[in-house]
Design an enzyme around this catalytic site. Structure first.
Site, PDB file in Angstrom:
ATOM      1  N   GLU A   1       1.299  -0.897   7.958  1.00 21.28           N
ATOM      2  CA  GLU A   1       1.472  -2.021   7.100  1.00 21.28           C
ATOM      3  C   GLU A   1       2.715  -2.982   7.183  1.00 21.28           C
ATOM      4  OE1 GLU A   1       1.613  -2.804   2.211  1.00 21.28           O
ATOM      5  OE2 GLU A   1       2.181  -0.963   2.903  1.00 21.28           O
TER       6      GLU A   1
ATOM      7  N   HIS B   1       0.831  -1.281   0.028  1.00 20.38           N
ATOM      8  CA  HIS B   1       0.097  -0.035  -0.124  1.00 20.38           C
ATOM      9  C   HIS B   1       0.853   1.405   0.132  1.00 20.38           C
ATOM     10  CE1 HIS B   1      -3.457   2.421   0.500  1.00 20.38           C
ATOM     11  NE2 HIS B   1      -3.133   2.810   1.573  1.00 20.38           N
TER      12      HIS B   1
ATOM     13  N   LYS C   1       3.405   3.739  -5.495  1.00 22.53           N
ATOM     14  CA  LYS C   1       2.808   5.020  -5.344  1.00 22.53           C
ATOM     15  C   LYS C   1       4.061   6.106  -5.315  1.00 22.53           C
ATOM     16  CE  LYS C   1      -1.469   3.885  -2.717  1.00 22.53           C
ATOM     17  NZ  LYS C   1      -1.325   2.499  -2.707  1.00 22.53           N
TER      18      LYS C   1
ATOM     19  N   HIS D   1      -0.588   8.216  -5.136  1.00 20.08           N
ATOM     20  CA  HIS D   1      -1.815   7.681  -4.754  1.00 20.08           C
ATOM     21  C   HIS D   1      -2.847   7.809  -5.597  1.00 20.08           C
ATOM     22  CE1 HIS D   1      -4.349   5.543  -2.365  1.00 20.08           C
ATOM     23  NE2 HIS D   1      -4.316   5.636  -1.195  1.00 20.08           N
TER      24      HIS D   1
ATOM     25  N   PHE E   1      -9.261   4.540   4.064  1.00 24.29           N
ATOM     26  CA  PHE E   1     -10.142   5.232   5.200  1.00 24.29           C
ATOM     27  C   PHE E   1     -11.007   4.382   5.687  1.00 24.29           C
ATOM     28  CE2 PHE E   1      -9.430  10.002   4.495  1.00 24.29           C
ATOM     29  CZ  PHE E   1      -8.110  10.252   4.545  1.00 24.29           C
TER      30      PHE E   1
END
Length: 786
Positions: A322, A311, A343, A348, A407
């Site tokens: 993570e 991520h 990313k 992102h 989120f």
């Protein structure tokens, strides 16, 4: 690819699930407008994050991002279906990526009804909404502005994809914020494994929006230099935009078509943190459950994981959480796995991240190269795993994971395998068992409870009042009865409805939520009240007027996250946004999760809140010229369980959820097939899935709500079916109002109440449809034992 992948024979007495493979990919990112450009840029460690030129950037926390710079437009004119004139970039990105993915797959001859769409997005067509809102504020709106509201819901892009390529199978949109693309892959995989589709066009898309830039600025999450995930000096994320699309197919179908087999989808895991609206659990507990779920489904041991596309946002809390999750899930094997972040080079991409990063993961397997983490400044002890710093690495890998966390604590992990690599034995298909309803709740304008709805319908008492040209039925409830004052200050009305209805439904079911209880929420409108509350000050002033207290509520899955936090449901979570069919779509997703034993029970709230902006949009839509149409809001929740777990705890079984079917008209945004063929296909699929003949039906609960161009085709379809069924067709929404995405839950409660009231007790069919021709039918029947 020419390698042939032969599976091991399944152990005697078990059934092997249908194998799902990736046979086409397409991407539009800051690296370029092809998947090849994406992979070459990522593999080489090129950072395509720079000054953003397509939006005014004054007042944001940074002026750099991963901006798409292509001038290409898709071949399909999605504006023609509703007479639009202004393009939506998120739709353009998705369609361009889809063209590439489908061309690479080259699957021809497959019936349109066997092709589906599963689309993920964080913002959908929010950029269009922002432009419309700004023109409204400035008094400069055009005569055709109203019709462009059709571009705003995420489901509109799913329906544009269906229309562009004539795909008439299952169609859904999922919005779990930054995990949306991964969830889209998971839900598509289940559709193929269950045999409802043979191939699915799957992915995600998001374009830059003022809401996202102002929101992340308000949270002080943006870095002034390209993000440096897992690094000791990281100081924030870089935003990106774009799309990634994949073609997933059942393996034998792909091989028969001569399609390239790039990778196998070995399995996936989903979970809820139930911890915080924006921050991950510090120890990564929820994320670790998602990773373990993917390993278990794929038949992988921790030592089998060679590479993880992480991520890796570049924020302090996310990267360390993570890393903790990977260690918790893989144990000592975590130290040997490579973990890198794409990313760092494209930014992102929010809801598109899971799809784009899945493509990178697939390409890593194809070329046996672990792509790097760019901009690396040194190891942070709080992370500490092998981030493949700065340069790619050739390495043997047979299995790889793609992590996406979001989120509201929505976690997803997808496991991919190399076709020519080691053979992994996936988890066998669980034994077939019934899915049942054990609890429900209703908060509507009729009052609280199913009985209030039933009485209003039986009396023929229309709900709602006139509000400036629209008839609106408001839900009146006291959130203080369900949430504490400190909690209510942080959550919006949509989340309050979700929490209240979920609490009541759990109590009605006699169930205590835990890690084996999931949440799949349906909402067609989502958190528009919060988006308006956050965005309008930004448009009226400057980006620093955006409230950091409001921004977390602007993601569609905020309500599901609040449910998880408030009731303790930490199992698989998802939020589906299939327009006016969102609640029905949530029930189908929950059904599939339960069939696969991903959970013991799933809460399915469908919630809608009619904000001023939503009502203004409905007034402007050219669809709503018919008299007698009432918009309704509320929260209606069902508790679904596997029959075995319900009986083991002595639960009262209210009904069996016997089958479902989904079909698309593929007519484009805002259009239905005027013959009702899609509706009929969905109904007949649901009946076939349930093993119910039309003549056995005791009722059809129609989608009809007083909208002529939708009600007419459905009436033709139900007329053809009811000629065989000889049963009444009920239209309760014409009296009680259209609760947008909660229509299926509304009809289910009325059907259950009718059985309790001594009406004909037998199988019923429930219809729900979106405004763009996505049709979902459900079959319920009374419990055979209690």
């Amino acid at each position: 690819m020419t390698d042939v992948y032969e599976h091991d024979t399944a152990p005697e007495g078990t059934a092997r699930p249908r194998t799902v493979v990736v046979c086409g990919v397409g991407a539009v990112t800051a690296q370029g407008d092809t998947a090849e450009a994406l992979w070459e840029g990522i593999r080489s460690g090129f950072t395509a994050i720079g000054p953003v030129r397509g939006m005014p950037m004054e007042g944001y926390g940074t002026d750099i991002g991963g901006e798409v710079e292509t001038d290409r437009l898709p071949a399909y004119d999605y504006l023609a279906s509703f007479g639009g004139s202004e393009r939506e970039p998120a739709a353009d990105f998705a369609l361009l990526a889809a063209e590439e993915a489908l061309a690479q797959a080259g699957i021809t001859g497959l019936p349109a009804e066997r092709w589906g769409v599963s689309f993920g997005s964080c913002n959908g067509g929010l950029r269009s909404a922002e432009k419309l809102a700004r023109r409204t504020q400035e008094g400069s709106g055009g005569e055709d502005d109203g019709r462009h509201y059709l571009l705003v819901p995420p489901q509109a892009i799913a329906e544009a994809l269906s229309g562009a390529f004539g795909l008439k199978g299952p169609s859904l949109s999922v919005n779990t914020a930054c995990a949306s693309g991964a969830h889209a892959i998971a839900h598509a995989t289940e559709s193929i494994r269950a045999g409802r589709a043979d191939a699915m066009l799957v992915g995600g898309s998001d374009a830059f929006t003022e809401t996202a830039w102002a929101g992340f600025t308000s949270l002080q999450s943006l870095s002034t230099k390209p993000a440096a995930p897992y690094s000791k000096d990281r100081d924030g994320l870089s935003l990106g935009e774009g799309a990634g699309m994949l073609v997933l197919a059942e393996e034998s179908v792909a091989r028969a078509a001569g399609a390239p087999i790039l990778a196998e989808v070995l399995g996936y895991g989903l979970s809820a943190d139930g911890y915080h609206a924006t921050a991950p659990h510090p120890k990564g507990e929820g994320a670790a459950r998602a990773i373990r779920g993917a390993l278990q489904a794929a038949g992988l041991g921790p030592e089998d994981v060679d590479y993880i596309n992480g991520h890796g946002t570049g924020t302090a809390k996310n990267d360390s959480a993570e890393s903790n999750a990977v260690r918790a899930a893989l144990g000592e094997a975590a130290e040997d796995a490579a973990l890198s972040s794409s990313k760092s080079m494209i930014g992102h991409l929010l809801g598109a991240a899971g799809a784009v990063e899945a493509i990178v993961t697939v390409q890593a397997l194809v070329e046996q190269i672990a792509p790097p983490t760019a901009n690396f400044t040194g190891v942070d002890p709080k992370c500490g795993l092998d981030a493949v710093p700065d340069a790619d690495r050739a390495m043997a890998m047979d299995a790889a994971l793609s992590n996406n966390f979001a989120f509201a604590g929505a976690n997803a992990c997808v496991a991919f395998g190399r076709p020519a690599g080691r053979r992994f034995t996936p988890a066998p298909e669980p034994a077939a068992e019934k899915i049942v309803i054990t609890g429900f709740a209703a908060i509507t304008s009729a009052g609280e409870g199913a009985e209030a709805l039933w009485q209003a319908w039986q009396e023929g008492r229309p709900l709602g009042t006139e509000e400036d040209g629209l008839r609106v039925a408001r839900a009146d409830f006291d959130p203080a009865a369900y949430t504490k004052p400190a909690e209510r200050r942080r959550i919006d009305r949509l989340s309050q409805l979700a929490i209240a209805s979920s609490r009541i439904a759990l109590e009605h079911a006699g169930l205590t939520a835990d890690e084996r209880v999931g949440v799949v929420l349906g909402t067609g409108l989502g958190p528009m009240r919060s988006i308006e509350q956050f965005l309008l000050p930004v448009l009226g002033g400057c980006p620093d007027h955006g409230s950091p207290a409001v921004f977390p509520n602007t993601v569609f899955n905020a309500a599901a996250g609040q449910v998880a936090m408030n009731v303790g449901a930490k199992g698989p979570t998802s939020t589906v946004t299939t327009g006016h069919a969102a609640g029905a779509s949530a029930l189908t997703v929950a059904h599939d999760l339960l069939v696969q034993h991903r959970a013991d029970a799933v809460l399915c709230p469908a919630v809608e809140d009619l904000s001023p902006g939503v009502l203004e949009a409905y007034r402007g839509l050219p669809l709503f010229e018919d008299a007698g149409y009432t918009l309704a809001e509320g929260g209606i929740a069902l508790v679904l369980e596997r029959e075995s777990t319900a009986r083991a705890r002595g639960a009262r079984i209210l009904a069996e959820f016997a089958g479902h079917g989904t079909a698309s008209d593929a007519q484009g945004i805002g259009r239905w097939d005027d013959r009702g063929e899609g509706v009929e296909r969905a109904m007949r699929q649901a009946l076939a899935h349930a093993g119910v003949e039309p003549a056995e039906l005791t009722g059809i609960w129609a989608n009809a709500a007083g909208l002529g161009r939708a009600d007419g085709p459905e009436a033709l379809a139900t007329g053809r079916l009811s000629a065989q069924a000889d049963c009444p067709v009920h239209t309760p929404k014409r009296t009680l109002g259209e609760p947008v995405g909660a229509g299926a839950q509304l009809a289910a409660l009325l059907a259950l109440t009718s059985w309790d009231s001594g009406r004909d007790s037998g199988p019923v069919l429930i219809n729900s449809s979106s405004l763009g021709g996505t049709h979902i039918s459900l079959v319920l029947r009374p419990a055979t034992e209690n």
